[in-house]
Motif scaffolding. Structure first.
Motif, PDB file in Angstrom:
ATOM      1  N   ALA A 125     -50.528 -44.170  45.009  1.00  0.00           N
ATOM      2  CA  ALA A 125     -51.558 -45.190  44.801  1.00  0.00           C
ATOM      3  C   ALA A 125     -52.637 -45.057  45.866  1.00  0.00           C
ATOM      4  O   ALA A 125     -52.329 -45.039  47.068  1.00  0.00           O
ATOM      5  CB  ALA A 125     -50.932 -46.579  44.865  1.00  0.00           C
ATOM      6  N   PHE A 126     -53.896 -44.948  45.436  1.00  0.00           N
ATOM      7  CA  PHE A 126     -55.009 -44.783  46.374  1.00  0.00           C
ATOM      8  C   PHE A 126     -55.949 -45.981  46.297  1.00  0.00           C
ATOM      9  O   PHE A 126     -56.540 -46.267  45.257  1.00  0.00           O
ATOM     10  CB  PHE A 126     -55.742 -43.472  46.095  1.00  0.00           C
ATOM     11  N   SER A 127     -56.106 -46.629  47.428  1.00  0.00           N
ATOM     12  CA  SER A 127     -56.813 -47.909  47.481  1.00  0.00           C
ATOM     13  C   SER A 127     -58.318 -47.746  47.338  1.00  0.00           C
ATOM     14  O   SER A 127     -58.858 -46.643  47.378  1.00  0.00           O
ATOM     15  CB  SER A 127     -56.536 -48.601  48.811  1.00  0.00           C
ATOM     16  N   GLY A 128     -58.990 -48.888  47.230  1.00  0.00           N
ATOM     17  CA  GLY A 128     -60.437 -48.918  47.219  1.00  0.00           C
ATOM     18  C   GLY A 128     -61.001 -48.946  48.630  1.00  0.00           C
ATOM     19  O   GLY A 128     -60.275 -49.027  49.616  1.00  0.00           O
ATOM     20  N   GLY A 129     -62.326 -48.909  48.704  1.00  0.00           N
ATOM     21  CA  GLY A 129     -63.018 -48.927  49.987  1.00  0.00           C
ATOM     22  C   GLY A 129     -64.178 -47.948  50.014  1.00  0.00           C
ATOM     23  O   GLY A 129     -64.401 -47.278  51.015  1.00  0.00           O
ATOM     24  N   GLY A 130     -64.892 -47.827  48.893  1.00  0.00           N
ATOM     25  CA  GLY A 130     -66.089 -46.984  48.844  1.00  0.00           C
ATOM     26  C   GLY A 130     -65.789 -45.521  49.140  1.00  0.00           C
ATOM     27  O   GLY A 130     -64.680 -45.041  48.892  1.00  0.00           O
ATOM     28  N   TYR A 131     -66.788 -44.829  49.659  1.00  0.00           N
ATOM     29  CA  TYR A 131     -66.589 -43.404  49.950  1.00  0.00           C
ATOM     30  C   TYR A 131     -65.582 -43.185  51.077  1.00  0.00           C
ATOM     31  O   TYR A 131     -64.938 -42.153  51.149  1.00  0.00           O
ATOM     32  CB  TYR A 131     -67.920 -42.744  50.312  1.00  0.00           C
ATOM     33  N   ARG A 132     -65.429 -44.175  51.959  1.00  0.00           N
ATOM     34  CA  ARG A 132     -64.405 -44.048  52.986  1.00  0.00           C
ATOM     35  C   ARG A 132     -63.051 -43.842  52.326  1.00  0.00           C
ATOM     36  O   ARG A 132     -62.304 -42.931  52.682  1.00  0.00           O
ATOM     37  CB  ARG A 132     -64.356 -45.308  53.864  1.00  0.00           C
ATOM     38  N   ALA A 133     -62.759 -44.697  51.343  1.00  0.00           N
ATOM     39  CA  ALA A 133     -61.460 -44.608  50.670  1.00  0.00           C
ATOM     40  C   ALA A 133     -61.350 -43.327  49.853  1.00  0.00           C
ATOM     41  O   ALA A 133     -60.294 -42.705  49.799  1.00  0.00           O
ATOM     42  CB  ALA A 133     -61.249 -45.820  49.771  1.00  0.00           C
ATOM     43  N   MET A 134     -62.471 -42.924  49.249  1.00  0.00           N
ATOM     44  CA  MET A 134     -62.428 -41.703  48.461  1.00  0.00           C
ATOM     45  C   MET A 134     -62.115 -40.501  49.356  1.00  0.00           C
ATOM     46  O   MET A 134     -61.263 -39.678  49.023  1.00  0.00           O
ATOM     47  CB  MET A 134     -63.755 -41.481  47.734  1.00  0.00           C
ATOM     48  N   LEU A 135     -62.800 -40.418  50.500  1.00  0.00           N
ATOM     49  CA  LEU A 135     -62.653 -39.230  51.348  1.00  0.00           C
ATOM     50  C   LEU A 135     -61.349 -39.239  52.144  1.00  0.00           C
ATOM     51  O   LEU A 135     -60.675 -38.213  52.246  1.00  0.00           O
ATOM     52  CB  LEU A 135     -63.854 -39.111  52.287  1.00  0.00           C
ATOM     53  N   SER A 136     -60.985 -40.386  52.695  1.00  0.00           N
ATOM     54  CA  SER A 136     -59.703 -40.454  53.390  1.00  0.00           C
ATOM     55  C   SER A 136     -58.587 -40.191  52.398  1.00  0.00           C
ATOM     56  O   SER A 136     -57.648 -39.442  52.682  1.00  0.00           O
ATOM     57  CB  SER A 136     -59.498 -41.827  54.030  1.00  0.00           C
ATOM     58  N   GLY A 137     -58.719 -40.790  51.226  1.00  0.00           N
ATOM     59  CA  GLY A 137     -57.725 -40.566  50.174  1.00  0.00           C
ATOM     60  C   GLY A 137     -57.655 -39.099  49.794  1.00  0.00           C
ATOM     61  O   GLY A 137     -56.579 -38.569  49.531  1.00  0.00           O
ATOM     62  N   ALA A 138     -58.822 -38.451  49.796  1.00  0.00           N
ATOM     63  CA  ALA A 138     -58.844 -37.025  49.455  1.00  0.00           C
ATOM     64  C   ALA A 138     -57.996 -36.235  50.444  1.00  0.00           C
ATOM     65  O   ALA A 138     -57.216 -35.365  50.051  1.00  0.00           O
ATOM     66  CB  ALA A 138     -60.284 -36.516  49.451  1.00  0.00           C
TER      67      ALA A 138
END
Ligand SMILES: *[C@@H]1O[C@H](CO)[C@@H](O)[C@H](O)[C@H]1NC(C)=O
Ligand SMILES: *[C@@H]1O[C@H](CO)[C@@H](O)[C@H](O)[C@H]1NC(C)=O
Ligand SMILES: *[C@@H]1O[C@H](CO)[C@@H](O)[C@H](O)[C@H]1NC(C)=O
Ligand SMILES: *[C@@H]1O[C@H](CO)[C@@H](O)[C@H](O)[C@H]1NC(C)=O
Ligand SMILES: *[C@@H]1O[C@H](CO)[C@@H](O)[C@H](O)[C@H]1NC(C)=O
Ligand SMILES: *[C@@H]1O[C@H](CO)[C@@H](O)[C@H](O)[C@H]1NC(C)=O
Ligand SMILES: *[C@@H]1O[C@H](CO)[C@@H](O)[C@H](O)[C@H]1NC(C)=O
Ligand SMILES: *[C@@H]1O[C@H](CO)[C@@H](O)[C@H](O)[C@H]1NC(C)=O
Ligand SMILES: *[C@@H]1O[C@H](CO)[C@@H](O)[C@H](O)[C@H]1NC(C)=O
Ligand SMILES: *[C@@H]1O[C@H](CO)[C@@H](O)[C@H](O)[C@H]1NC(C)=O
Ligand SMILES: *[C@@H]1O[C@H](CO)[C@@H](O)[C@H](O)[C@H]1NC(C)=O
Ligand SMILES: *[C@@H]1O[C@H](CO)[C@@H](O)[C@H](O)[C@H]1NC(C)=O
Length: 717
Positions: A125-138
């Protein structure tokens, strides 16, 4: 620098404002656009596409039902998971052997001998939080991917290949979406400069920098797509615009038609990686939200979107609609003609729905110190008109659930329009909801929390607490979730600074099973591995509203995310991969009545949160002030001897929580509510752009100028 950009943009806007083509009446639109763009450049697209691929399309209706009751997972999902698990079973055996290196454990026979009883089912499960969440999640995801073969990096390679499900919300949905929509690209490939996606220094709303001509083309294509949809008789909202704009970050412009204009979410079904089951089954989350109402955690309606359908398990809806046909006018689930509508589920539109940040930007802008004063003022001013119009709500008209009998919430089923908003608006920022549906049989969830809860923009566990609490409300009945401590304890014990396992002993979850009384067994409640975002190599706690990242920042964010998943290249704990292995096999061992190895017992001692239940939760939980009450329900004792991650012991968790509390009261948006940040105030005006007809609302001059202002300002930070 920023001032400079602002000036350039202001100038560009000034120029554009004069020629802005769609300010004229629709009949003269096409010619004025042509002259505006062709005089600007010879490469401008001057023909108006009548059959814009963004526009929904009429076709014959299918034979079967378009809407179904949410009793079980979709037959096709079942089939997918069955095929997927042939693959995950093999990969998991290799993972347990080579990466986890569990000692005295025969992974192959453990998996093979028991697969007819239950297949170990892993959800990410990958949380929200704009591009921060997208990139950290990546980065967090990259560490789980065995296609990324750099041997000097020690991650958890193969866990991704062993997972059955992957869920994303908001920024996390951008991650899941951009990989799934690009044939399950690896993060390493997506981050390459020539990938054509994730070009985040190409400021999202000003993609061609100061090249006004290209910028005009970009807005023109964007405008044309949205207007074509409106002209075809479909209601449009700012989500259409936002979704179109976002799409340029997710689709390669050279290989897809104008940033994925023709790509639908259901078209994932046709990609090779889905057809051969090499991707985990992707799930996205949105919230139902009626204009003029607040979303509160206890009675939000949580929607999930799969490549096959959209809908909710919650009693308020209890239905799913076939994604392919969701643009069809339905009454009680039935089309009233032989013609149905396809192509409504445009992928950019779906991703825009899940991340309708505008109103949240308004809420945050007052407290976000990243934004300089001038930008704040402009943003506030330009957002004002949209806030009254509930801009954070996406409009789905027709409402596919109109008049259905399975759902009990009048405001959804009796409204000809379906309203969806960002999945994080009910404070469950980690998309756990689809993974705790017992029908999916998930054993273990890796919950990557890239929220910015604290003043320094790190998570504080609040998302898990909300998911825990929700199970005691009517909407959450039947979705047991293991006990978690209150936020204050997450912070004081630093559970938000290292991985923590929740629900380690299924035997201790009997109270939850009794409470839900829905035929689930203790071992059906997943074990949750909480993976909070953390500073390793790079200060990755960027603002949710930072919309532009240069190459170095992208690399730093991804690398830091990798370190979160790998616990700093195992340097925080040599036994980390082994402990992950122990957690994965735990529920199956419990099902089989097998004892844990000493090695795994040791792991559980250092990673499990052990809460003792002194009261049955249903007696007290369910009222609004549940955070405090939860605290009283447990006498907490952490048997772990590890009180925090070794490298992050500088700041005091306590003082941090105090300051973020005071911050909360400053940005209080819903007076009288105890859920200050979880309730997003909706504008009171119901007569909004979203409820006015067709393209009239979105096409008007003031709307577009205001919108451009917002878009341009977003590109500045
Ligand atoms: C509409 O759908 C039909 C049948 O699926 C297809 O042949 C046609 O090309 C579509 N039209 C557009 C504009 O996409
Ligand atoms: C587990 O997966 C296998 C495919 O590898 C399948 O044959 C089997 O039916 C599944 N077991 C269950 C209980 O669904
Ligand atoms: C990870 O550890 C290996 C071996 O200890 C080392 O060679 C490598 O440089 C480390 N990588 C990082 C990113 O620290
Ligand atoms: C969209 O269009 C591009 C090029 O115009 C094409 O290559 C791609 O296959 C199309 N995608 C879908 C889902 O139709
Ligand atoms: C599945 O398809 C993808 C994309 O074509 C390919 O890269 C991958 O190797 C395939 N996997 C298998 C197991 O065939
Ligand atoms: C939400 O829950 C509250 C309290 O449980 C209740 O008063 C309210 O009517 C509910 N709202 C909706 C829309 O169900
Ligand atoms: C079909 O639906 C439309 C829109 O709701 C409605 O106006 C029309 O009367 C319906 N037709 C029939 C035959 O029910
Ligand atoms: C990021 O975290 C560090 C340490 O926790 C803090 O000093 C810094 O201010 C934070 N940055 C932002 C943008 O909040
Ligand atoms: C749950 O499953 C275990 C093992 O399969 C069994 O021993 C136990 O009785 C079950 N509990 C309930 C409440 O069904
Ligand atoms: C489960 O309950 C037992 C007995 O009360 C306790 O010793 C153990 O620590 C609990 N485990 C967890 C993970 O809560
Ligand atoms: C925790 O306890 C184990 C033995 O039970 C020991 O090996 C380990 O070093 C301890 N860890 C810390 C951080 O004290
Ligand atoms: C945790 O984060 C939430 C916002 O996400 C905030 O409202 C709350 O005050 C924070 N609590 C602590 C103790 O930091």
């Amino acid at each position: 620098m920023k001032i400079c950009k602002l000036l350039v943009l202001a100038f560009a806007l000034e120029v554009l404002a004069i020629r802005w083509p769609w300010e004229d009446d629709p009949t003269s639109t096409s010619t004025s656009i042509q002259s505006a763009t062709s005089s600007a450049s010879s490469t401008a697209r001057n023909e108006v596409k009548q059959d814009n691929p963004y526009v929904p399309n009429a076709t014959d209706c299918p034979d079967g039902d378009i809407v179904r009751e949410a009793i079980d997972i979709h037959d096709k999902e079942k089939e997918y998971i069955q095929k997927r698990q042939e693959i995950t079973n093999d990969n998991l055996a290799s993972f347990l052997l080579d990466v986890a290196q569990l000692s005295n454990f025969n992974a192959l026979s453990f998996i093979d001998d028991n697969k007819n009883k239950h297949n170990i089912t892993i959800g990410l499960a990958f949380s929200g939080g704009g591009y921060r969440a997208m990139l950290s999640g990546a980065g967090e995801l990259l560490a789980l991917d065995n296609r990324y073969g750099d041997l000097s990096l020690k991650g958890l390679g193969g866990l991704l290949q062993s997972s059955s499900y992957i869920s994303g919300l908001s920024g996390g949905s951008w991650l899941v979406g951009s990989l799934a929509l690009n044939d399950w690209l690896t993060v390493a490939e997506a981050a390459l400069e020539d990938s054509g996606i994730w070009e985040l220094d190409d400021l999202i709303f000003n993609p061609s920098g100061i090249n006004v001509v290209k910028t005009v083309q970009y807005y023109y294509a964007l405008y044309q797509a949205v207007n074509a949809k409106g002209n075809a008789g479909f209601e449009t909202s700012i989500t259409d615009v936002w979704g179109r704009a976002l799409s340029y970050q997710f689709f390669n412009e050279d290989t897809s038609d104008y940033g994925g204009e023709n790509v639908t979410w259901s078209s994932i079904q046709k990609s090779d990686s889905f057809a051969n089951h090499s991707m985990p089954f992707p799930l996205l989350i949105a919230n139902g939200r009626t204009p003029g109402t607040l979303i509160i955690n206890e009675n939000s309606t949580v929607f999930e979107i799969t490549p096959y359908e959209l809908g909710s398990w919650d009693p308020s809806l209890n239905s799913f609609v076939d994604l392919n046909y969701m643009g069809t006018t339905l009454d009680a689930g039935r089309p009233n003609s032989s013609q149905c509508v396809t192509n409504f589920d445009n992928a950019g539109f779906i991703l825009g729905t899940l991340s309708s940040l505008f109103n949240q930007a308004l809420v945050r802008v007052q407290s976000d110190s990243d934004l300089n004063f001038a930008v704040q003022k402009v943003l506030e001013m330009s957002l004002q008109p949209f806030s009254e119009n509930n801009v954070d709500i996406a409009t789905y008209k027709p409402n596919p659930f109109y008049n259905i009998e399975n759902g009990n919430l009048k405001s959804i089923v009796s409204d000809p329009v379906l309203h969806l908003a960002d999945g994080g608006e009910d404070s469950q920022n980690v998309p756990l909801y689809p993974l705790i549906q017992s029908q999916r049989g998930v054993d273990i969830i890796f919950a990557y929390d890239n929220s910015a809860d604290t003043e320094s923009k790190w998570p504080n566990g609040t998302s898990l607490v909300h998911t825990f609490q929700r199970q005691f409300a009517d909407q959450g009945l039947g979705t047991p979730f293991p006990y978690v401590p209150p936020v204050s304890e997450f912070v004081s014990k630093r559970f938000n600074e290292r991985p923590v396992f929740f629900g380690c002993d299924a035997a201790n979850l009997t109270d939850l099973v009794e409470y839900h009384d829905s035929g689930v067994n203790e071992t059906d409640i997943p074990l949750v591995v909480y993976m909070p975002h953390l500073h390793h190599l790079f200060e990755s706690n960027k603002s949710t509203y930072k919309m532009s990242y240069d190459k170095e920042e992208i690399a730093g964010m991804i690398q830091n995310g990798f370190e979160v998943s790998s616990r700093g290249n195992y340097s925080d704990d040599r036994a980390w991969p082994t402990c992950v292995g122990c957690a994965i096999i735990r529920r199956q061992q419990e099902r089989l009545g097998q004892e844990q190895s000493d090695e795994c017992k040791k792991c559980f001692q250092s990673y499990c949160w052990v809460g003792k239940i002194e009261d049955t939760p249903q007696q007290s939980i369910g009222s609004f002030n549940t955070v405090g009450l939860t605290a009283l329900l447990f006498s907490r004792s952490l048997t772990s001897n590890e009180s925090g991650s070794s490298q992050s012991s500088t700041s005091s968790g306590q003082s941090q929580s105090q300051s973020s509390l005071s911050q909360t009261s400053q940005i209080s948006v819903a007076p009288g509510s105890t859920f200050q940040t979880s309730t997003i105030r909706a504008g009171s005006s119901l007569q909004s752009a979203t409820s006015s007809t067709s393209s009239q609302g979105i096409g008007s001059k003031s709307t577009w100028n205001g919108l451009l202002m917002v878009l341009s300002v977003f590109s500045l930070f």
